[in-house]
Design an enzyme around this catalytic site. Structure first.
Site, short mmCIF file in Angstrom:
data_model
loop_
_atom_site.label_atom_id
_atom_site.label_comp_id
_atom_site.label_asym_id
_atom_site.label_seq_id
_atom_site.Cartn_x
_atom_site.Cartn_y
_atom_site.Cartn_z
N MET A 1 0.85 -1.20 0.00
CA MET A 1 0.00 0.00 0.00
C MET A 1 0.88 1.24 0.00
O MET A 1 1.77 1.39 0.82
CB MET A 1 -0.91 -0.02 1.24
CG MET A 1 -1.78 1.22 1.38
SD MET A 1 -2.88 1.43 -0.05
CE MET A 1 -3.00 3.22 -0.12
N HIS B 1 3.42 5.41 -7.32
CA HIS B 1 2.22 6.00 -6.72
C HIS B 1 2.52 7.27 -5.94
O HIS B 1 1.61 8.07 -5.69
CB HIS B 1 1.58 5.00 -5.75
CG HIS B 1 0.65 4.02 -6.38
ND1 HIS B 1 -0.37 4.39 -7.23
CD2 HIS B 1 0.56 2.66 -6.25
CE1 HIS B 1 -1.04 3.31 -7.59
NE2 HIS B 1 -0.49 2.24 -7.02
N GLU C 1 -3.72 2.91 -10.73
CA GLU C 1 -3.17 1.56 -10.80
C GLU C 1 -2.60 1.21 -12.17
O GLU C 1 -1.58 0.53 -12.27
CB GLU C 1 -4.23 0.53 -10.39
CG GLU C 1 -4.72 0.71 -8.95
CD GLU C 1 -3.60 0.68 -7.91
OE1 GLU C 1 -2.47 0.28 -8.24
OE2 GLU C 1 -3.86 1.05 -6.75
N GLU D 1 4.85 0.78 -6.11
CA GLU D 1 4.40 1.62 -4.98
C GLU D 1 5.04 3.00 -5.01
O GLU D 1 4.41 4.00 -4.66
CB GLU D 1 4.68 0.94 -3.64
CG GLU D 1 4.01 -0.43 -3.47
CD GLU D 1 2.52 -0.44 -3.77
OE1 GLU D 1 1.83 0.55 -3.46
OE2 GLU D 1 2.04 -1.44 -4.33
#
Length: 873
Positions: free
Chosen positions: A276, A313, A332, A310
């Protein structure tokens, strides 16, 4: 934009958050936390109520107050909860004036064990003692489980976090510590953290526990730390190296430096997803962050791409966030493209763009060939619906269409458009059209018109080469359905397709846009054509049946590139499954690969051969299935002998991956070969005797499977013992993915019961179930029966966890079924036992079973049923 937002269930826009001060005191013994918050808000229009999200929190009603700037404090008269919307509304006796104010709330919450919100995990410390840690997972809708908030991606605010924890524990959040003081006579510590940038609630994070760490600084001055369980800091060295290079690489590529002073990456023992991307505090499953000594190449590559995903992101999603969940793919899909781009920059020898053909793009095409698929951009009214689109469409098809855009726009226009997009939308929110606009501006090309055909409608085209002669080629496009069902004229679709072709092994052409149903092109005449050179477009290509013999010769002469060979295999398999190409033609084509030694091509072959295997095992006569198994064993034998089971000093990254893939194929197709079995047993004996180098991680799972298939109670007990002694999640995962291959059906049942006994963490239990269901036809049927019989227990295990865990369980339990009766049984069961949040997965599984049932029937109508066909191969 107004029509796009129609129907969305959103909080009122009358009062909006500006800055949260969140103060939490987690108790790792009672599994609860006490919290209080002060939220600076802006009252946008006069109202007498404030509505926020809350879930599983006990709000202390007497603590709630609102103080308008420069006015007296107000207390709510009525407090009302809407459980279905997970909201609470505070109604005041008088109208709140427009302007600034402070909302204060105190509350109590649970440190749950469902890996969502503020949750707890268990782990063993360096001395083997069982311990508890706490961490957060707020995406998509679980910040509201930790504190009352405006839990929507567009409601960005600044966050100031304070944590009160046991003084012996480590605690951290998105930003560095700003102060620490001991309280309660030195027993507890109060840690305050610097303010975050303006960001969405789902990106806030905090972690409390015992950790060791490694750290390094990027060339651009960011401090990066990898936090590991105590005693395992060295296992963070590889991901630390990847992270420091990736952060600098993204700084340079996006033209905007990473804006936080630090980046922490933390291994969490129990974690529902892979990782995450919380801003500045990225959390991971242990297996997706840590690399132990002797780890396989596959494991290193996996960690590399999860880290590069990650960290992408931190820009795509964190700095610029989608306005609403219907543009989740922007987050995504882009991170999935970036993970390959940056991994390729750091480790060019990984061949990531070649592998993209058989990895992300292959996953996207498999799912998107179903009628139960969905467009990349999918309308979402209630935020809960987003859980259904965290799938291969958002991630993998998203990445594939971005890669297509890169080929169409050119590298420079692509990058310049991205930089302009980030500059314009930093610390704000955006929609898909904003990105198209930035690329159109940079390239002066009709980006929106082209990309809309790929993101706003589901599915993808099959381009058929209708004729190729006399210097002309005629092409035709149609919607491709994987089960071969009829596409009615009124439901057919069109795509704008940038086509790149090569003729007879010559140079690739510049992209030519196919916009209509047909396209006529003047071409260089040759024995064969390759359409979609480099596999830049997510589509299938169907050649005239007689051209496959010429393509087979081209393969043997080395005239086709790795992605073109791999793509040809995957297309041929999908087209035969859809009834557009004979299974005999496809298997004859596959026979041309007997000298193949490239990993990516073998990855494609493995996918296709395993696909044939699952349906022939379930639906063909034993004699035909035996001939197929013998054919694959023979095809694999030569390259497998060349690569061997032993790691070599000269091995490159792809050699290690190839060895793992070939030994895995041998575990399935050469399980009766005495030489292969003897080698597996020899190495297994040495391994369980303490010689760990006898079974490197690359070949551990196939070796375990071979030994279990050819063994009895003693081998089964040995593999169970490996689980008992395992000290890492990865070692346990090796057991889960192999133990279901034990030969004895009663032992397979034992594995299923063990998987749901509570001994296996819920993040992993479906792996053991999947290893049983894929091991034989009888085991597949038994697994589905077991799921039905134990449905209530399984549902209770994952009731409050991420829906992805039940998705995985459904897939692992039902995917081996291969008959219309099987599909009808699954459909009937879920009608009687509905799972609303898993409905899309259920539809896809049912469609997949029906498709496999049709596939078997088609195969059995070809020469594959004749002994003479197999004799010639």
């Amino acid at each position: 934009a107004a029509s796009k937002a129609e129907g969305r269930v959103l909080l009122p826009e009358t009062v909006l958050p500006v800055r949260y001060e969140v103060h939490l005191e987690p108790n790792l013994e009672t599994f609860t936390f006490a919290g209080k918050e002060k939220v600076e808000v802006e009252v946008k229009e006069a109202t007498d109520e404030i509505t926020v999200h809350t879930k599983e929190l006990t709000i202390k009603h007497e603590s709630i107050s609102f103080k308008p700037k420069g006015a007296a404090e107000l207390k709510p008269e009525i407090i009302s909860y809407k459980t279905a919307d997970t909201t609470v509304t505070f109604k005041f006796a008088e109208v709140l004036p427009v302007g600034q104010g402070i909302l204060e709330i105190e509350f109590i919450g649970l440190l749950n064990d469902q890996m969502a919100g503020f949750s707890r995990s268990s782990y063993r410390d360096a001395k083997g003692n069982s311990k508890i840690m706490a961490s957060t997972q707020f995406e998509s809708l679980d910040a509201r489980r930790a504190f009352p908030c405006w839990d929507e991606p567009a409601r960005k605010a600044v966050f100031s976090v304070t944590l009160v924890v046991d003084a012996a524990l480590t605690a951290f959040s998105n930003m560095p510590e700003s102060s620490r003081k001991l309280i309660d006579g030195g027993k507890r510590a109060e840690l305050a953290f610097m303010d975050t940038p303006k960001m969405s609630t789902y990106l806030l994070a905090f972690v409390v526990g015992e950790f060791d760490f490694l750290q390094a600084q990027t060339k651009h001055g960011v401090l990066v730390r990898v936090y590991t369980p105590p005693g395992r800091a060295e296992a963070g060295a590889f991901s630390l190296k990847v992270a420091t290079q990736a952060l600098d690489g993204y700084d340079d590529y996006f033209g905007i430096p990473y804006p936080l002073p630090k980046l922490d990456m933390v291994a969490i023992p129990e974690f529902a997803a892979g990782a995450m991307e919380n801003w500045g505090l990225v959390t991971y499953r242990e297996v997706d962050l840590l690399i132990e000594k002797g780890a396989s190449r596959q494991q290193m590559q996996r960690v590399c791409i999860v880290v590069t995903h990650e960290l992408a992101h931190q820009w795509f999603g964190n700095l610029v966030t989608m306005t609403w969940w219907d543009d989740l793919w922007l987050n995504e899909g882009f991170a999935s493209w970036c993970e390959n781009y940056m991994a390729d920059q750091i480790f060019p020898d990984y061949g990531m763009w070649d592998q993209f053909t058989t990895d992300a793009q292959a996953s996207a095409l498999r799912l998107d060939a179903l009628r139960s698929s969905h467009p990349i951009q999918v309308p979402i009214a209630r935020a809960e619906e987003v859980e259904e689109v965290f799938d291969a469409i958002s991630y993998c098809k998203g990445a594939a269409v971005i890669r297509m855009a890169h080929a169409y726009l050119g590298a420079e226009n692509f990058q310049n458009g991205l930089r302009a997009y980030f500059k314009k939308h930093s610390y704000g929110n955006s929609e898909t059209l904003d990105l198209w606009g930035a690329w159109a501006e940079a390239s002066k090309k009709p980006v929106s018109e082209l990309m809309a055909t790929w993101t706003e409608q589901m599915g993808f085209p099959v381009v058929t080469v209708k004729s190729f002669s006399g210097g002309k080629m005629e092409l035709e496009q149609h919607w491709f359905l994987g089960d071969g069902s009829e596409v009615k004229p009124e439901e057919d679709k069109l795509w704008k397709i940038p086509l790149i072709c090569s003729y007879g092994g010559g140079e690739a052409s510049a992209p030519k846009l196919m916009e209509g149903r047909t396209l006529s092109m003047e071409v260089t005449q040759a024995d064969y054509v390759v359409v979609n050179v480099g596999r830049h477009v997510p589509m299938r290509v169907l050649y005239p049946e007689d051209m496959y013999a010429s393509l087979a010769k081209a393969i043997q002469k080395g005239e086709l590139s790795v992605p073109d060979r791999a793509g040809l295999i995957l297309d041929a398999y999908a087209l035969t499954k859809a009834g557009k190409l004979g299974a005999d033609t496809v298997l004859t084509l596959f026979a041309a690969f007997h000298d193949e030694v490239d990993f990516t091509v073998w990855d494609a072959l493995a996918q296709a051969l395993n696909g044939f295997d699952s349906v022939l095992m379930a639906g063909a006569k034993d004699t035909i299935y035996a001939r197929f198994v013998a054919f694959v064993a023979k095809l694999v034998a030569k390259p497998a002998a060349k690569v061997g089971w032993e790691r070599q000093d000269s091995d490159g990254h792809l050699d290690g991956l190839l060895r793992e893939r070939l030994v895995s194929l041998q575990a399935k197709f050469s399980k009766d070969d005495p030489t292969v079995v003897a080698e597996a047993k020899r190495r297994f004996g040495l391994f369980v005797g303490g010689e760990s180098s006898a079974l490197p991680d690359d070949i551990k799972v196939p070796a375990f499977q071979l030994v279990l298939k050819n063994g009895g109670a003693s081998e089964y007990a040995s593999v169970q013992d490996l689980h008992t002694k395992a000290t890492t999640n990865l070692e346990k995962k090796h057991v889960y993915t192999s133990i279901g291959h034990v030969a004895d059906l009663s032992k397979k049942k034992e594995v299923l019961e063990w998987a749901i006994s509570g001994e296996v963490k819920i993040q992993d239990f479906f792996y053991a179930v999947g290893s049983v269901s894929s091991s034989s036809k009888e085991a597949g049927d038994m697994t589905w029966s077991f799921y039905k019989q134990n449905f209530e227990k399984i549902r209770a295990m994952v009731k409050a966890a991420s829906p992805s865990l039940m998705d995985a369980m459904i897939q692992c339990s039902a995917r081996s079924l291969c008959s219309i009766a099987g599909a009808e049984d699954v459909e009937k069961f879920f009608k009687e036992n509905p799972l609303k949040q898993n409905q899309r997965t259920i539809s896809q599984v049912i469609e997949g079973i029906r498709s496999n049932a049709s596939f078997v029937e088609r195969i059995l109508k070809t020469k594959v049923t004749e002994e003479a066909f197999w004799d010639k191969l």
